[in-house]
Enzyme design. Structure first.
Site, short mmCIF file in Angstrom:
data_model
loop_
_atom_site.label_atom_id
_atom_site.label_comp_id
_atom_site.label_asym_id
_atom_site.label_seq_id
_atom_site.Cartn_x
_atom_site.Cartn_y
_atom_site.Cartn_z
N ILE A 1 -4.78 3.02 -0.52
CA ILE A 1 -4.41 3.63 -1.80
C ILE A 1 -3.17 2.89 -2.28
CG2 ILE A 1 -3.59 5.73 -2.92
CD1 ILE A 1 -5.14 7.29 -0.74
N ARG B 1 -2.76 5.61 -9.31
CA ARG B 1 -3.19 4.99 -8.06
C ARG B 1 -4.71 4.85 -8.03
NH1 ARG B 1 1.32 4.28 -8.43
NH2 ARG B 1 3.05 4.76 -7.02
N ALA C 1 0.85 -1.19 0.00
CA ALA C 1 0.00 0.00 0.00
C ALA C 1 0.88 1.23 0.00
CB ALA C 1 -0.92 0.01 1.21
N ASP C 2 0.48 2.21 -0.79
CA ASP C 2 1.11 3.53 -0.71
C ASP C 2 0.57 4.28 0.50
OD1 ASP C 2 2.52 2.99 -2.96
OD2 ASP C 2 1.30 4.20 -4.30
N GLY C 3 -0.68 3.99 0.86
CA GLY C 3 -1.28 4.63 2.02
C GLY C 3 -2.44 3.80 2.54
#
Length: 231
Positions: free
Chosen positions: A136, A199, A126-128
């Site tokens: 995200i 994304r 995960a990027d976030g």
């Protein structure tokens, strides 16, 4: 950036002292990041069993650490690795896995539904991780989670706690787009619009568990952890 720059040296000391402090904190963050990946890899091992097939998407250092640890523990598994367009980060991950002698199959991104019946679990990075418990991540994660959910396959997320973010996206367009050029391999007419967002957002009800350095969390617990982190 928040961790590295959180020092009074930037305001109260001379340039060289401030520079040294920034480097020191950056190196400390690197150590914390490595330790977080190690913890996550250990926590996830009970969810990787002999004979299983794991689908991964794109390149994630923490997912790589999970699979590397499983291989070092002599677990017998195979990996389906998506190509990861538009930058083909899946090819990078497949090269790393090949060096570990992990049995692997490389897929084009559009073959996910075709092969999902052979998959036992999905692991993504995960990027976030946002307040809803959703994530995200690189484009295509959402559709993989949708296919997995429709076929009752668990979707596991491996993410360091510093990726927890006080954001609450409501839909795919509720994020600042990360734009990147896409090479289709052929000339594109100037009047043709190209989607360049890199994304997407995967809602929490399509995720099974999140493996973090804070422990193994359900998506519904993420908000509580965020409150603790930001208090």
């Amino acid at each position: 950036m928040r961790y590295v720059t959180r020092t009074s040296a930037l305001e109260c000391e001379d340039f060289n002292s401030a520079k040294s402090r920034l480097i020191e904190r950056a190196e400390k963050f690197g150590e914390m990041s490595y330790e977080a990946r190690r913890i996550i890899a250990m926590l996830s091992q009970d969810f990787i069993f002999d004979g299983c097939t794991i689908l991964v998407h794109g390149f994630s250092r923490v997912v790589l650490e999970v699979l590397k640890t499983a291989a070092q523990n002599k677990k017998l598994f195979r990996v389906f690795c998506t190509e990861g367009r538009p930058d083909r980060t899946g090819l990078r991950l497949s090269n790393k896995l090949a060096k570990l002698d992990v049995p692997m199959k490389l897929l084009i991104d559009s073959a996910v539904a075709y092969t999902m019946d052979e998959v036992d679990t999905v692991f993504v990075g995960a990027d976030g991780v946002v307040e809803s418990g959703g994530i995200i991540n690189m484009m295509g994660t959402y559709q993989i989670a949708l296919v997995a959910h429709s076929m009752n396959k668990p979707v596991y997320v491996a993410a360091e706690s510093y990726k927890f973010a006080r954001l609450y996206p409501l839909d795919q367009k509720d994020m600042a787009p990360a734009l990147r050029p896409i090479d289709f391999g052929v000339p594109i007419p100037s009047k043709v619009e190209v989607e360049t967002s890199a994304r997407d957002y995967t809602p929490p009800h399509y995720l099974t568990l999140l493996f973090t350095d804070l422990g193994v969390l359900t998506p519904s617990v993420v908000s509580d952890e965020l409150i603790q982190l930001y208090l």
